[in-house]
Design an enzyme around this catalytic site. Structure first.
Site, PDB file in Angstrom:
ATOM      1  N   HIS A 241       0.816  -1.222   0.000  1.00 25.50           N
ATOM      2  CA  HIS A 241       0.000   0.000   0.000  1.00 25.50           C
ATOM      3  C   HIS A 241       0.856   1.282   0.000  1.00 25.50           C
ATOM      4  O   HIS A 241       0.810   2.093  -0.926  1.00 25.50           O
ATOM      5  CB  HIS A 241      -0.875   0.052   1.258  1.00 25.50           C
TER       6      HIS A 241
HETATM    7  C1  BDR Z   1      -3.064   0.816   5.292  1.00 22.77           C
HETATM    8  O1  BDR Z   1      -3.280   0.320   6.608  1.00 22.77           O
HETATM    9  C2  BDR Z   1      -2.077  -0.124   7.166  1.00 22.77           C
HETATM   10  O2  BDR Z   1      -2.262  -1.377   7.741  1.00 22.77           O
HETATM   11  C3  BDR Z   1      -1.045  -0.119   6.075  1.00 22.77           C
HETATM   12  O3  BDR Z   1       0.213   0.258   6.597  1.00 22.77           O
HETATM   13  C4  BDR Z   1      -1.564   0.902   5.106  1.00 22.77           C
HETATM   14  O4  BDR Z   1      -1.128   2.195   5.434  1.00 22.77           O
HETATM   15  C5  BDR Z   1      -3.776  -0.073   4.306  1.00 22.77           C
HETATM   16  O5  BDR Z   1      -5.149  -0.074   4.555  1.00 22.77           O
END
Ligand code: BDR
Ligand code: CA
Length: 311
Positions: A241
């Site tokens: 992500h």
């Molecule tokens: C986001 O949530 C976190 O768990 C990850 O680091 C990312 O920023 C994804 O939904």
């Protein structure tokens, strides 16, 4: 290079985003890293940010601890994804580099006031608590922000922490609402994009084959992270992500999206934290964000592997 502040809750994918930025000094100057409670509590995200700077061989990077809970809610964490430490996977040494004295929110405000107007980009990779607190305390900083490039939200991909909401926005929806309403240019990397940035086996092998401490650590982090998505959703690999944010700063042409209106749901029991993204322009509300929808995944991983290999 573009001056940025990374606001983060590491997190394996946050860690890779930070490594990518620190490996790219020609395009990116990291003025500081500010930490926030999110994936794990603040004490751990702050420790993890320092571990990552040391892994990158950049112990002189300034790290500032920020808010330890959302504006008006209890903290929701994500150990089920990231493990107990938030950075499970590789075995990395305890950090020895210093933590800065100043609070993250003060650092964000001071930096935006001191640097030339329109020169500083904010890169939030976690809940938006620090950014909203800074905007609330110092409304004069909003027009000074060059751009906010953040990971959060979803449109077609809907939610990953509830059926309707993505984690970063869900954890502090009031903060997100404030940020999306602040008037600064905003670019969003939602799940629609990040779920296309999957670390498949050959991509993971390519990180490991770098043979460097950073390359091997990235392979081990994504191995750990991958377990969750593979077991739970049968997905091809872990979604990276947060690195979408720092990759965008280096190669914006890897991404495409639309400039649209995005509002944050803060009251509904069922859809709390939903990013109501007006993709088809049906609301008549003015656009306030560029919401990405697609990614050149091979180009993204080629960039990432090349840059991690430079550390
Ligand atoms: C986001 O949530 C976190 O768990 C990850 O680091 C990312 O920023 C994804 O939904
Ligand atoms: Ca994150």
């Amino acid at each position: 290079p573009r001056k940025i502040i990374i606001d983060t809750d590491p997190g394996q994918d946050d860690a890779v985003a930070i490594l990518l930025a620190l490996a790219s000094p020609e395009e990116i100057e990291v003025l500081g890293i500010t930490t926030v409670a999110g994936n794990v509590p603040l004490e751990l995200t702050t420790k993890n940010a320092r571990i990552v700077c040391e892994l990158a061989g950049k112990p002189d990077t300034r790290v500032f601890a920020g808010c330890d809970r959302p504006l008006g809610r209890d903290l929701v964490t994500a150990e089920h994804v990231h493990g107990k430490t938030g950075l499970d996977g590789p075995t990395l040494p305890e950090p020895t580099m210093p933590l800065q004295d100043r609070h993250a929110v003060d650092f964000i405000i001071d930096t935006l006031r001191e640097e030339p107007e329109g020169s500083v980009t904010l890169c939030p990779l976690g809940p938006l608590t620090n950014i909203a607190t800074a905007l609330d305390r110092a409304p004069d900083i909003a027009p000074r922000i060059k751009e906010i490039v953040l990971m959060g939200g979803a449109y077609f991909e809907v939610g990953n922490i509830t059926p309707a909401a993505e984690f970063n926005i869900y954890v502090d929806p009031e903060a997100a609402k404030q940020v999306f309403g602040c008037g600064a240019p905003i670019t969003v990397m939602p799940l629609d994009v990040t779920h296309k940035a999957l670390v498949t086996k050959p991509r993971n092998d390519a990180f490991r084959a770098l043979g460097t401490p950073a390359g091997v650590a990235v392979a081990e982090m994504t191995d750990f992270f991958e377990r969750f998505d593979k077991e739970k959703y049968g997905s091809e690999g872990a979604p990276l992500h947060d690195p979408c944010v720092t990759a965008y700063l280096i190669k914006p042409e890897l991404f495409s999206g639309r400039h649209i209106n995005v509002e944050i749901e803060t009251t509904s029991e069922l859809t709390l934290g939903m990013t109501v993204a007006d993709w088809w322009g049906v609301s008549g509300r003015p656009p306030n964000a560029t919401f990405m929808g697609d990614l050149d995944a091979d180009g993204f991983f080629a960039l990432l592997t090349d840059r991690i290999g430079r550390l």
